[in-house]
Scaffold this motif. Structure first.
Motif, PDB file in Angstrom:
ATOM      1  N   GLU A 155       0.865  -1.304  -0.069  1.00  0.00           N
ATOM      2  CA  GLU A 155      -0.074   0.072   0.204  1.00  0.00           C
ATOM      3  C   GLU A 155       0.839   1.260   0.007  1.00  0.00           C
ATOM      4  N   ARG A 195       2.790   6.210  -1.598  1.00  0.00           N
ATOM      5  CA  ARG A 195       1.627   5.801  -1.592  1.00  0.00           C
ATOM      6  C   ARG A 195       1.315   5.282  -3.074  1.00  0.00           C
ATOM      7  N   GLN A 245      -3.699   8.302   1.507  1.00  0.00           N
ATOM      8  CA  GLN A 245      -4.833   7.108   1.160  1.00  0.00           C
ATOM      9  C   GLN A 245      -5.673   7.752   0.405  1.00  0.00           C
TER      10      GLN A 245
END
Length: 155
Positions: free
Chosen positions: A101, A115, A146
């Motif tokens: 991630e 990211r 995110q």
């Protein structure tokens, strides 16, 4: 849904943000940059961070076995009847993006947060934030990246 420029603007609004980029990790090219670069050259930084991102996304040590693991080597029968690891299959499941991630690299003066962005084409893009260690908030930055990665529109 923000595009590249709006996404970089939102990243640079984070407390302690020193520089940001959206990078294609297969080519090492920066699709967009904002703020400062750790070494003074955004393109060199993009190439260097792309190497790190590519290693994390492709090495099996970071990809646990399971449905979201991506390409998985599977024994294939050789004509002689013995097993071989030459074949590979895609893991079952809907996740087509990299198994990682994000990455956080800590230096004496700051943090580098990478990211990964899942896209409809090949998921080879990541956001790179260079965050000041004294004035930045690593947890907040990670959460905001995110959210931005989920909303980013690449045209």
């Amino acid at each position: 849904m923000p595009g590249i420029d709006a996404c970089l603007h939102e990243i640079m609004a984070l407390p302690g943000a020193r520089g940001a980029a959206i990078v294609d990790w297969t080519s090492g090219l920066a699709l967009g940059t904002a703020g400062e670069s750790p070494n003074g050259d955004h393109e060199t930084t993009a190439t260097e961070t792309a190497e790190l991102a590519r290693a994390a996304a492709e090495y099996p040590a970071f990809a646990p076995d399971g449905p979201a693991a991506g390409p998985v080597a599977e024994p294939v029968a050789e004509p002689s009847g013995g097993p071989s690891r030459a074949g590979a299959r895609e893991a079952s499941g809907d996740d087509k993006g990299p198994p990682v991630e994000d990455l956080i690299v800590t230096s004496r003066t700051g943090y580098h947060v990478l990211r990964f962005v899942e896209t409809t084409f090949d998921s080879s893009v990541f956001l790179h934030l260079w965050l000041d260690r004294d004035t930045g908030n690593l947890a907040l930055a990670r959460l905001r990246l995110q959210q931005l990665a989920e909303r980013l529109v690449l045209a």
